[in-house]
Design an enzyme around this catalytic site. Structure first.
Site, PDB file in Angstrom:
ATOM      1  N   ASP A  19       0.855  -1.194   0.000  1.00  0.00           N
ATOM      2  CA  ASP A  19       0.000   0.000   0.000  1.00  0.00           C
ATOM      3  C   ASP A  19       0.886   1.238   0.000  1.00  0.00           C
ATOM      4  OD1 ASP A  19      -2.747   1.046   0.158  1.00  0.00           O
ATOM      5  OD2 ASP A  19      -1.927   2.049   1.917  1.00  0.00           O
ATOM      6  N   ASP A  35      34.332  16.004  24.215  1.00  0.00           N
ATOM      7  CA  ASP A  35      34.292  14.903  25.195  1.00  0.00           C
ATOM      8  C   ASP A  35      35.149  15.270  26.394  1.00  0.00           C
ATOM      9  OD1 ASP A  35      33.818  12.374  26.395  1.00  0.00           O
ATOM     10  OD2 ASP A  35      33.634  11.465  24.411  1.00  0.00           O
ATOM     11  N   ASP A  39      32.930  19.039  29.710  1.00  0.00           N
ATOM     12  CA  ASP A  39      31.887  18.168  30.254  1.00  0.00           C
ATOM     13  C   ASP A  39      30.556  18.725  29.755  1.00  0.00           C
ATOM     14  OD1 ASP A  39      29.889  17.082  31.824  1.00  0.00           O
ATOM     15  OD2 ASP A  39      31.142  16.978  33.619  1.00  0.00           O
ATOM     16  N   ARG A  96      24.612   7.275  21.042  1.00  0.00           N
ATOM     17  CA  ARG A  96      24.615   6.401  22.228  1.00  0.00           C
ATOM     18  C   ARG A  96      24.972   7.194  23.487  1.00  0.00           C
ATOM     19  NH1 ARG A  96      27.726   1.299  22.138  1.00  0.00           N
ATOM     20  NH2 ARG A  96      25.893   0.011  22.365  1.00  0.00           N
TER      21      ARG A  96
HETATM   22  C1  LIG Z   1       3.089   8.473  -5.629  1.00  0.00           C
HETATM   23  C2  LIG Z   1       2.835   7.490  -6.725  1.00  0.00           C
HETATM   24  C3  LIG Z   1       1.925   6.470  -6.577  1.00  0.00           C
HETATM   25  N1  LIG Z   1       1.682   5.593  -7.581  1.00  0.00           N
HETATM   26  C4  LIG Z   1       0.695   4.508  -7.442  1.00  0.00           C
HETATM   27  C5  LIG Z   1       1.221   3.212  -6.854  1.00  0.00           C
HETATM   28  C6  LIG Z   1      -0.028   2.522  -6.428  1.00  0.00           C
HETATM   29  O1  LIG Z   1      -0.507   1.732  -7.511  1.00  0.00           O
HETATM   30  C7  LIG Z   1      -1.002   3.652  -6.158  1.00  0.00           C
HETATM   31  C8  LIG Z   1      -1.369   3.756  -4.706  1.00  0.00           C
HETATM   32  O2  LIG Z   1      -2.476   2.972  -4.463  1.00  0.00           O
HETATM   33  P1  LIG Z   1      -2.494   1.639  -3.623  1.00  0.00           P
HETATM   34  O3  LIG Z   1      -3.764   1.636  -2.852  1.00  0.00           O
HETATM   35  O4  LIG Z   1      -1.215   1.470  -2.870  1.00  0.00           O
HETATM   36  O5  LIG Z   1      -2.500   0.514  -4.732  1.00  0.00           O
HETATM   37  P2  LIG Z   1      -3.539   0.246  -5.895  1.00  0.00           P
HETATM   38  O6  LIG Z   1      -4.910   0.684  -5.494  1.00  0.00           O
HETATM   39  O7  LIG Z   1      -2.986   0.798  -7.169  1.00  0.00           O
HETATM   40  O8  LIG Z   1      -3.487  -1.334  -5.994  1.00  0.00           O
HETATM   41  P3  LIG Z   1      -3.904  -2.430  -4.874  1.00  0.00           P
HETATM   42  O9  LIG Z   1      -4.636  -1.718  -3.763  1.00  0.00           O
HETATM   43  O10 LIG Z   1      -4.744  -3.395  -5.585  1.00  0.00           O
HETATM   44  O11 LIG Z   1      -2.602  -2.975  -4.416  1.00  0.00           O
HETATM   45  O12 LIG Z   1      -0.335   4.849  -6.526  1.00  0.00           O
HETATM   46  C9  LIG Z   1       2.370   5.684  -8.788  1.00  0.00           C
HETATM   47  O13 LIG Z   1       2.155   4.882  -9.698  1.00  0.00           O
HETATM   48  N2  LIG Z   1       3.301   6.668  -8.939  1.00  0.00           N
HETATM   49  C10 LIG Z   1       3.574   7.577  -7.971  1.00  0.00           C
HETATM   50  O14 LIG Z   1       4.428   8.469  -8.156  1.00  0.00           O
END
Ligand SMILES: Cc1cn([C@H]2C[C@H](O)[C@@H](COP(=O)(O)OP(=O)(O)OP(=O)(O)O)O2)c(=O)[nH]c1=O
Length: 593
Positions: free
Chosen positions: A88, A460, A486, A502
């Protein structure tokens, strides 16, 4: 031809892409992966307010997409996939999550928000491994990748022309960087393919973890799937060098059937102290240094050189061979590549100092772990007969050899992690940096290497600075300077960027506030703090054990991302960003508002 060998591990498996995105299909096809496409029916309607961060939302949506397909296929398609991949992609700007626009006006709103600004694109990815025995078991691995994208200023005409092209409608944030949308972009930091919808590089690294690094990867292994994942994660992400020899250790036993149902995992826990002591002892007695100078000695020759009994030396060398630290051929020994890289003292990536510190300091402290847990305090008094009112002055720096050992340990870790920390963010706008508690300067030198216009002051304690020259690289850099003082008491050197690697984990909140207040007062808006710490959030084995380490050793503690953000916000720092470096330390940047 498949460029990445891990892709070929999937041949013969039923791999399913749970996505309708033509971009994801193309990215994975181009990588040589063979798979079926089964778009997910999961509706992207999770309540965004329930997530602490946008990336968590993207990961959860990816998980739900993949799981829906993994669960549906055995019934609707009458076959069980081996692997289902879900993803996603979201765009975040001004604290808002932008998904696909619902109409042209929505696309207009999104693109005008992005105009002239930098935003983040997150792709959450979920890999579901399906194991079919009596019932189907699902093992889930997820991760995300962030890429920063900066848009040019977009005029109204440009915006509408772009919207009318139709391109924005099926894309997160309303643009497609791979096509016309590329014209709107000034710069990209991070994985380009991640913006297009799939972080291929990170995905291959995860596959590598699953298929190449898992010590129990043999089919007959009976340990649970959950254990496989946690262990392989632990080995890959956290134990760095240890993983290689643990892997060998497990492999050595993977053919031993007599262990019956006791999993190798349990077995290695029981024998872990002997395993560690073999490493500590060989390192302390100079075995790796000797065999680096004189490879091909037999046990009697090694015994003579390290002034030990032949019988004992044979046992120790045999153990090191079994752990993959030494090689033996016709009873002659030499270092393996692993030992050459990490275990002899003069290697550029030597962990020798840190191993000595673990042996001499952490091991005795950990032997009082029960008391540390009961009392919630460090165990210096029990382990070394001395109370540590000030950890550094009272324990590490009041004895020359302990001080040198401690500095060696810090130097080891800083060399191994320095580059990842120095390059985690775009720091090009910071010209002067100050590494507070920067010890030997290892991180400072990495910073000047990565950022040609930056100069770094290492600040340090005087007793540290006086010995730091022992650690300077052969090509010293006059952009790195050392100042004694310090940081709790003295004025801090002026800088645009303060580095705390760290440091905060050594101290309780009260003391952290004293230090952050001084930094906050020294900073003007736009200055920043770069932390390098192990964040507790993932609760991976390494971070959880580091938490115990801090308990037994210091007054401080390991903290979560939000705890650090909270501490910093009290002193005027915000706009925090975190990069998981896949190394011992995570990098965290916060800007003075
Ligand atoms: C920002 C950006 C997004 N995208 C696309 C990638 C994803 O296909 C879409 C984001 O929607 P998603 O919901 O991630 O994917 P989708 O709906 O295309 O497919 P499915 O849920 O079935 O997996 O945007 C581009 O193609 N180019 C870009 O620069």
């Amino acid at each position: 031809m498949v460029l990445n060998p891990v892709i070929s591990k999937l041949s013969g498996k039923l791999v399913v892409l749970a996505s309708a995105s033509p971009r994801r299909l193309e990215i994975l096809r181009n990588a040589g992966l063979r798979f079926e496409v089964v778009p997910s029916w999961f509706k992207e309607t999770l309540d965004k307010r329930l997530f602490k961060s946008p990336q968590e939302y993207a990961v959860e949506t990816a998980k739900q997409k993949a799981l829906e397909v993994a669960r549906r296929m055995p019934f609707k398609h009458l076959k069980t996939p081996d692997i289902v991949i879900g993803a996603d992609t979201i765009v975040t700007v001004d604290g808002l999550i932008l998904e696909k626009p619902v109409d042209k006006d929505d696309a207009y709103r999104m693109l005008s928000r992005l105009s002239g600004k930098e935003h983040s694109v997150f792709t959450g990815v979920a890999i579901v491994l399906c194991h079919e025995k009596e019932k189907i078991d699902y093992q889930l691995i997820d991760f995300y990748e962030e890429t920063k994208v900066k848009f040019a200023d977009l005029s109204e005409d440009m915006l509408w022309e772009y919207i009318n092209s139709g391109e924005p409608m099926d894309k997160a944030g309303g643009y497609g960087i791979q096509a016309l949308g590329g014209m709107l972009v000034e710069f990209v930091h991070g994985d380009f393919l991640n913006v297009v919808g799939f972080p291929l590089n990170h995905f291959c690294k995860q596959l590598d973890l699953i298929y190449n690094r898992c010590p129990f990867s043999s089919d007959e292994e009976s340990a649970s799937v959950e254990l496989h994942h946690n262990t392989s994660e632990m080995l890959k992400q956290e134990f760095g060098v240890l993983r290689s020899w643990l892997k060998k250790y497990f492999r050595g036993y993977s053919t031993v059937k007599t262990l019956g149902y006791i999993s190798h995992f349990v077995f290695v826990f029981i024998t872990f102290p002997t395993l560690l002591q073999a490493l500590f002892t060989a390192s302390k007695m100079g075995v790796f240094d000797l065999l680096q100078r004189k490879p091909g000695l037999d046990a009697a020759q090694v015994a003579q050189e390290i002034k030990a009994a032949v019988k004992g030396t044979e046992g120790l060398l045999g153990a090191c061979v079994s752990l993959g630290l030494l090689q033996s051929k016709e009873k002659f020994y030499k270092n393996t590549d692993l030992a050459t890289r990490y275990l002899w003292s003069d290697s550029p990536f030597s962990l020798h100092g840190y191993i000595q510190h673990c042996n001499e300091t952490l091991w005795p402290l950990f032997s009082h772990l029960e008391s540390a847990v009961r009392e919630g305090t460090n165990q210096h008094e029990r382990a070394f007969g001395k109370k540590a009112n000030d950890l550094f002055q009272d324990t590490y720096y009041n004895n020359q050899s302990v001080k040198l050992r401690f500095m060696n340990a810090m130097h080891s870790i800083a060399k191994v992690t320095g580059k990842a920390v120095a390059t985690a963010f775009d720091l090009s706008s910071y010209k002067t940096a100050c590494d507070l508690g920067g010890c030997t300067g290892a991180i400072a030198y990495e910073l000047t290497k990565a950022h040609p216009e930056m100069s770094v002051t290492v600040f340090d304690l005087p007793e540290v600075v006086e010995m730091s020259e022992h650690f300077h690289p052969s090509h010293t850099d006059n952009r790195v300077s050392f100042v004694a003082g310090d940081f709790f008491k003295d004025e801090l050197p002026k800088a645009d960027l303060y580095i705390l690697a760290r440091i905060l984990h050594d101290w309780p909140d009260e003391k952290v506030h004293i230090l952050l207040k001084k930094i906050g007062d020294a900073c003007t808006p736009g200055c920043a703090v770069l932390l390098a710490e192990t964040m507790l959030d993932g609760q991976t084995a390494y971070s959880a054990l580091q938490g115990l380490n801090m308990l037994a050793q210091t007054e401080g503690m390991e903290r979560t991302e939000s705890q650090y953000a909270d501490l910093l916000s009290k002193h005027g720092f915000g706009d925090t960003r975190v990069v998981r470096t896949m190394n011992f330390l995570d990098a965290f940047l916060a800007v003075k508002m």
